[in-house]
Design a protein around this motif. Sequence first.
Motif, short mmCIF file in Angstrom:
data_model
loop_
_atom_site.label_atom_id
_atom_site.label_comp_id
_atom_site.label_asym_id
_atom_site.label_seq_id
_atom_site.Cartn_x
_atom_site.Cartn_y
_atom_site.Cartn_z
N VAL A 150 6.86 -2.66 -1.54
CA VAL A 150 7.09 -1.54 -1.39
C VAL A 150 6.93 -1.09 0.03
O VAL A 150 6.46 -1.79 1.11
N LEU A 208 5.74 1.77 2.77
CA LEU A 208 4.75 2.72 2.58
C LEU A 208 5.18 4.20 2.93
O LEU A 208 4.76 5.24 2.65
N VAL A 244 0.70 -4.00 -7.16
CA VAL A 244 1.58 -3.05 -6.60
C VAL A 244 1.91 -1.95 -7.76
O VAL A 244 1.60 -0.87 -7.72
N CYS A 261 -3.11 -8.72 -0.05
CA CYS A 261 -1.90 -7.75 0.57
C CYS A 261 -1.74 -8.14 1.83
O CYS A 261 -2.33 -8.31 2.89
N THR A 321 -0.23 1.83 -6.66
CA THR A 321 0.29 2.50 -5.68
C THR A 321 0.67 3.77 -6.36
O THR A 321 0.59 5.07 -5.72
N ASN A 377 0.07 -0.66 -10.93
CA ASN A 377 0.60 0.51 -10.30
C ASN A 377 -0.42 1.19 -9.43
O ASN A 377 -0.79 2.36 -9.82
N ARG A 407 -4.87 4.84 4.07
CA ARG A 407 -4.42 3.42 4.23
C ARG A 407 -5.79 2.42 3.60
O ARG A 407 -5.30 1.59 2.83
N LEU A 419 -5.74 -2.26 -3.93
CA LEU A 419 -5.02 -3.47 -4.09
C LEU A 419 -6.05 -4.60 -4.04
O LEU A 419 -5.53 -5.57 -4.85
N LEU A 464 -5.80 2.60 -0.26
CA LEU A 464 -4.97 1.80 -0.66
C LEU A 464 -5.19 0.45 -0.93
O LEU A 464 -5.08 -0.62 -1.69
N LEU A 496 5.57 5.73 -0.42
CA LEU A 496 4.39 6.10 -0.90
C LEU A 496 3.94 7.44 -0.42
O LEU A 496 3.58 8.30 -1.29
N ASN A 533 10.33 -0.52 -5.90
CA ASN A 533 9.33 -1.75 -5.91
C ASN A 533 10.27 -2.68 -5.94
O ASN A 533 11.04 -3.13 -7.14
N TRP A 574 -2.65 5.74 -6.26
CA TRP A 574 -2.77 6.05 -4.90
C TRP A 574 -2.06 7.36 -4.62
O TRP A 574 -2.68 8.37 -4.13
#
Length: 354
Positions: free
Chosen positions: A325, A327, A175, A162, A179, A177, A6, A13, A9, A330, A315, A182
């Motif tokens: 999004v 989590l 987000v 975020c 994500t 990309n 986390r 972001l 991430l 993800l 998304n 990640w």
Amino acid sequence: MHERGRTFLDDLLATASPSGFEAPSQRVWADYVRGFADDVSADAYGNVVAVHDGDPDAPTVALAGHADEIGFIVRDVLDDGFLRIAQIGGSDRTVSKGQHVTVHADEPVQGVIGQTAIHLRDPEEDVYDEITGQFVDIGAADADGARRHVEVGDPVTFSTDCEELVGDRIAARGVDNRTGTWAVAEGLRRAAARDVNATVYAVSTVQEEVGLRGARMVGVDLDDVDAFVAVDVTHATDNPDVEIERRGPVTLGGGPVIGRGSANHPVLVALARDAAANADIDAQLQAAGTRTGTDADAFYTARGGVPSLTVSIPNRYMHTPVEVVDLGDLDAVADLLAALADGADDAAPFAVDV
């Protein structure tokens, strides 16, 4: 999602990466994957590749997400100190006015994209100005004052942070990309933890938003790859303002989205679906009748035909400052990528039976 993942991430972001200016974000990504990859390297334009070395006789699979986000670029400094801008990628002119932005000069400069107050506009004549007709106000009184802080060619991004929403959902700019990058990093970590037989690359590409350019470079450079998996966001169409004819089966929180058609190789589609089922991962399907709109479109024709697949993250509100999004999606995508890599040895060779 584990705590270190986390934090990773959040760091992605928080780090701006407009197309052509991805290096700061790529450093964040490379620093994370060095903790578990056997090797990490970068090319001249900043595409970063991490690898888990598997059995030399097993297939090689590349998991790829693009690091770049949409944004703007300073194209002129006006005499009165305002900045004219142009697009980087598919920036949306309908959401840009009245937003806080950051000009990424040698030192970051805060500004706003000007919007005339509603009291001074004729509502009947309201139009969405093209990006090239909009301007950034950094507070400078004249051109000399502005040029002490910025110059032509500096990239600009929205300043949105975020934010955590209700439940397991977040909203942020870019987000699309980060994500995806990640997920491929986490997919590599989880594949390495399983010590899968396949050699697995995780790739963070550049300049997807301006024409899949990084993927074209990587598709040639990684000439030992047997299959590419492009991880990107896709439209969750479950919000109320999506017109009925544009609604599809993709829902936020519904799990990874496996593409079918176009670049999506049928053997890889079957591998992904089986991997999801065996790992008890809820997965969604999405049709790609003409193209995927992702790096897969560059990968699969890079060397005369390389089996490729899109795995996507649902998304909402793509290409706005408030993309949303889940989590859980993800984490599920990362789990699916690791399971797919684990099953690649049994599914190979990736070939259509004709």
